[in-house]
Design a protein around this motif. Structure first.
Motif, PDB file in Angstrom:
ATOM      1  N   TRP A 157       0.821  -1.208   0.000  1.00 38.97           N
ATOM      2  CA  TRP A 157       0.000   0.000   0.000  1.00 38.97           C
ATOM      3  C   TRP A 157       0.854   1.255   0.000  1.00 38.97           C
ATOM      4  N   ALA A 158       1.956   1.248   0.677  1.00 38.97           N
ATOM      5  CA  ALA A 158       2.853   2.411   0.641  1.00 38.97           C
ATOM      6  C   ALA A 158       3.386   2.628  -0.778  1.00 38.97           C
ATOM      7  N   ALA A 159       3.792   1.534  -1.423  1.00 44.36           N
ATOM      8  CA  ALA A 159       4.259   1.654  -2.811  1.00 44.36           C
ATOM      9  C   ALA A 159       3.121   2.092  -3.726  1.00 44.36           C
ATOM     10  N   TYR A 160       1.921   1.593  -3.494  1.00 38.57           N
ATOM     11  CA  TYR A 160       0.777   1.965  -4.339  1.00 38.57           C
ATOM     12  C   TYR A 160       0.441   3.445  -4.198  1.00 38.57           C
ATOM     13  N   LEU A 161       0.459   3.934  -2.975  1.00 35.14           N
ATOM     14  CA  LEU A 161       0.159   5.352  -2.776  1.00 35.14           C
ATOM     15  C   LEU A 161       1.223   6.235  -3.413  1.00 35.14           C
ATOM     16  N   LEU A 162       2.472   5.911  -3.256  1.00 35.18           N
ATOM     17  CA  LEU A 162       3.531   6.724  -3.862  1.00 35.18           C
ATOM     18  C   LEU A 162       3.438   6.714  -5.387  1.00 35.18           C
ATOM     19  N   ILE A 163       3.207   5.547  -5.961  1.00 39.52           N
ATOM     20  CA  ILE A 163       3.102   5.464  -7.417  1.00 39.52           C
ATOM     21  C   ILE A 163       1.852   6.174  -7.910  1.00 39.52           C
ATOM     22  N   SER A 164       0.744   6.057  -7.176  1.00 39.40           N
ATOM     23  CA  SER A 164      -0.495   6.721  -7.589  1.00 39.40           C
ATOM     24  C   SER A 164      -0.342   8.235  -7.567  1.00 39.40           C
ATOM     25  N   VAL A 165       0.306   8.767  -6.527  1.00 35.51           N
ATOM     26  CA  VAL A 165       0.521  10.225  -6.464  1.00 35.51           C
ATOM     27  C   VAL A 165       1.411  10.683  -7.607  1.00 35.51           C
ATOM     28  N   GLY A 166       2.453   9.948  -7.882  1.00 35.75           N
ATOM     29  CA  GLY A 166       3.335  10.317  -8.981  1.00 35.75           C
ATOM     30  C   GLY A 166       2.654  10.269 -10.323  1.00 35.75           C
ATOM     31  N   LEU A 167       1.839   9.217 -10.549  1.00 39.54           N
ATOM     32  CA  LEU A 167       1.125   9.128 -11.813  1.00 39.54           C
ATOM     33  C   LEU A 167       0.033  10.182 -11.920  1.00 39.54           C
ATOM     34  N   ASP A 207      -7.611  13.293 -19.801  1.00 39.54           N
ATOM     35  CA  ASP A 207      -9.031  13.386 -19.477  1.00 39.54           C
ATOM     36  C   ASP A 207      -9.401  12.379 -18.390  1.00 39.54           C
ATOM     37  N   GLU A 208     -10.679  12.351 -18.029  1.00 39.67           N
ATOM     38  CA  GLU A 208     -11.119  11.510 -16.912  1.00 39.67           C
ATOM     39  C   GLU A 208     -11.025  10.027 -17.250  1.00 39.67           C
ATOM     40  N   ALA A 209     -11.325   9.641 -18.457  1.00 35.98           N
ATOM     41  CA  ALA A 209     -11.276   8.230 -18.843  1.00 35.98           C
ATOM     42  C   ALA A 209      -9.842   7.708 -18.813  1.00 35.98           C
ATOM     43  N   ALA A 210      -8.924   8.500 -19.322  1.00 37.10           N
ATOM     44  CA  ALA A 210      -7.529   8.082 -19.306  1.00 37.10           C
ATOM     45  C   ALA A 210      -7.003   7.979 -17.880  1.00 37.10           C
ATOM     46  N   GLY A 211      -7.401   8.925 -17.031  1.00 41.04           N
ATOM     47  CA  GLY A 211      -6.977   8.865 -15.630  1.00 41.04           C
ATOM     48  C   GLY A 211      -7.520   7.636 -14.924  1.00 41.04           C
ATOM     49  N   MET A 212      -8.784   7.246 -15.248  1.00 39.18           N
ATOM     50  CA  MET A 212      -9.352   6.043 -14.645  1.00 39.18           C
ATOM     51  C   MET A 212      -8.618   4.789 -15.121  1.00 39.18           C
ATOM     52  N   ALA A 213      -8.253   4.755 -16.378  1.00 32.14           N
ATOM     53  CA  ALA A 213      -7.520   3.601 -16.896  1.00 32.14           C
ATOM     54  C   ALA A 213      -6.150   3.476 -16.242  1.00 32.14           C
ATOM     55  N   VAL A 214      -5.510   4.618 -16.049  1.00 29.60           N
ATOM     56  CA  VAL A 214      -4.207   4.578 -15.375  1.00 29.60           C
ATOM     57  C   VAL A 214      -4.358   4.104 -13.933  1.00 29.60           C
ATOM     58  N   SER A 215      -5.421   4.514 -13.261  1.00 24.46           N
ATOM     59  CA  SER A 215      -5.642   4.097 -11.866  1.00 24.46           C
ATOM     60  C   SER A 215      -5.894   2.593 -11.768  1.00 24.46           C
TER      61      SER A 215
END
Length: 342
Positions: free
Chosen positions: A30-40, A48-56
């Motif tokens: 979870w620590a790695a996931y949060l750091l990677i999510s913030v960076g991405l 756009d919103e669809a691309a951001g959801m796909a990345v998430s």
């Protein structure tokens, strides 16, 4: 127990150790996931919103699902939490897991760990006899403990001094290893047993030893002390056999022969003579020839054989040789070419 009827000495991990290892793994993931999510999120702010959801979604699958699968596959079942707690994931037969095992465990872990906060995994581990969760059942795996405390080897108590050497003539060849193990285990743990139970067990083991050796126990000797004396005698014999300077049947030498005497039954030259040759004979006798040795077929030549190291046969492969010029002993050669044992 494997399918080949092989008993594996594996100790399954229980819920407390597995839960601690899982908490460590989840904290790291979870620590790695949060750091990677913030960076991405910062890097893809212009999408756009669809691309951001796909990345998430991709980040969730790769980090929270794919990373544990890859770690277990590459480390053969040892994640960071399991490494800290001394655990490992193995197959049901004790072998290392492969990618398919880790994939099934990771896919089922999404449901029973991530989506239900570990409730299903805890219930399944408590119900299972070996502490397995549903992912382990579907994948055919088992979490075992690698760091098991080693049992201290308890020394066998020595017998009383007046019993040492009293069983030197006892025949122990018919005593099986299982009985020796039972006697040793009793002697190392007899102080932990109830006195009456220990006395009955000692008497039963002593009766089995007497039946195997064919010699009754000395009168007036307690069963426990009798067992200790017999075990001490066996250990003394094993020590003498292991640390003896040579075997019981030493090798004799022949002086004055024309060369080295060959093995029993080999063919040698008839009536070979000479000086200074040294050979080796089986048995305990050292034999010196005045001018030569008898050959492998039993024909003596030039010299009388004199035993120098004990009662042993003359160096002939097929029995006693014919009379030589200097007093060899006459005899009948054996048809087989083998000399009788010394």
């Amino acid at each position: 127990m494997t399918g080949d009827a092989v008993v594996l000495g594996l100790q399954p991990a229980r819920l407390p150790s597995r839960a601690l290892a899982l908490l460590i793994d989840l904290a790291v993931v979870w620590a790695a996931y949060l750091l990677i999510s913030v960076g991405l999120a910062i890097a893809t702010a212009s999408l756009d919103e669809a691309a951001g959801m796909a990345v998430s979604i991709a980040t969730f699958l790769l980090v929270l699902v794919g990373a544990p699968i890859a770690v277990e596959t590459l480390s053969h079942g040892r994640s960071l939490g399991k490494l800290a707690c001394g655990l490992r994931v193995v197959r049901d037969d004790g072998g290392p897991i492969r990618f398919r095992h880790a994939l099934v465990r990771g896919a089922m872990g999404v449901v029973e760990i991530l989506m239900t906060f570990g409730v299903i995994a805890c219930i399944a581990s408590l119900v299972s006899a070996r502490g397995r969760r549903i992912g382990d059942v579907f994948a055919g795996t088992l979490v075992v403990r690698e760091r098991v405390p080693a049992a201290r080897a308890m020394p066998v108590p020595p017998p009383p001094p007046w019993l040492v050497g009293r069983f030197a003539a006892l025949d122990l060849s018919a005593v099986p290893d299982e009985l020796w193990l039972a006697v040793r285990q009793y002697l190392t743990r007899m102080r932990q047993l109830d006195p009456q139970v220990g006395r009955q067990l000692a008497e039963r083991l002593a009766d089995e030893l007497v039946a195997r050796t064919g010699t009754p126990a000395p009168p007036g000797v307690p069963a426990a002390e009798y067992l200790a004396g017999v075990v001490h005698e066996r250990q003394a014999r094993e020590a003498r056999r292991a640390f003896a300077p040579g075997s019981a049947g030493g090798a004799g030498s022949v002086a004055g022969g024309a060369g080295v005497v060959g093995p029993v039954g080999s063919v040698g030259p008839v009536g070979a003579s000479g000086g200074g040759g040294v050979g080796v004979l089986p048995g305990d006798a050292a034999t010196a020839g005045a001018a030569g040795v008898s050959d492998a077929n039993g024909t003596g030549a030039d010299g009388a054989d004199t035993g120098a190291g004990g009662a042993g046969p003359a160096p002939s492969g097929g029995g006693a040789g014919a009379a030589g010029p200097s007093g060899g002993t006459a005899g009948t050669p054996r048809a087989t070419g083998f000399a009788p044992p010394a």
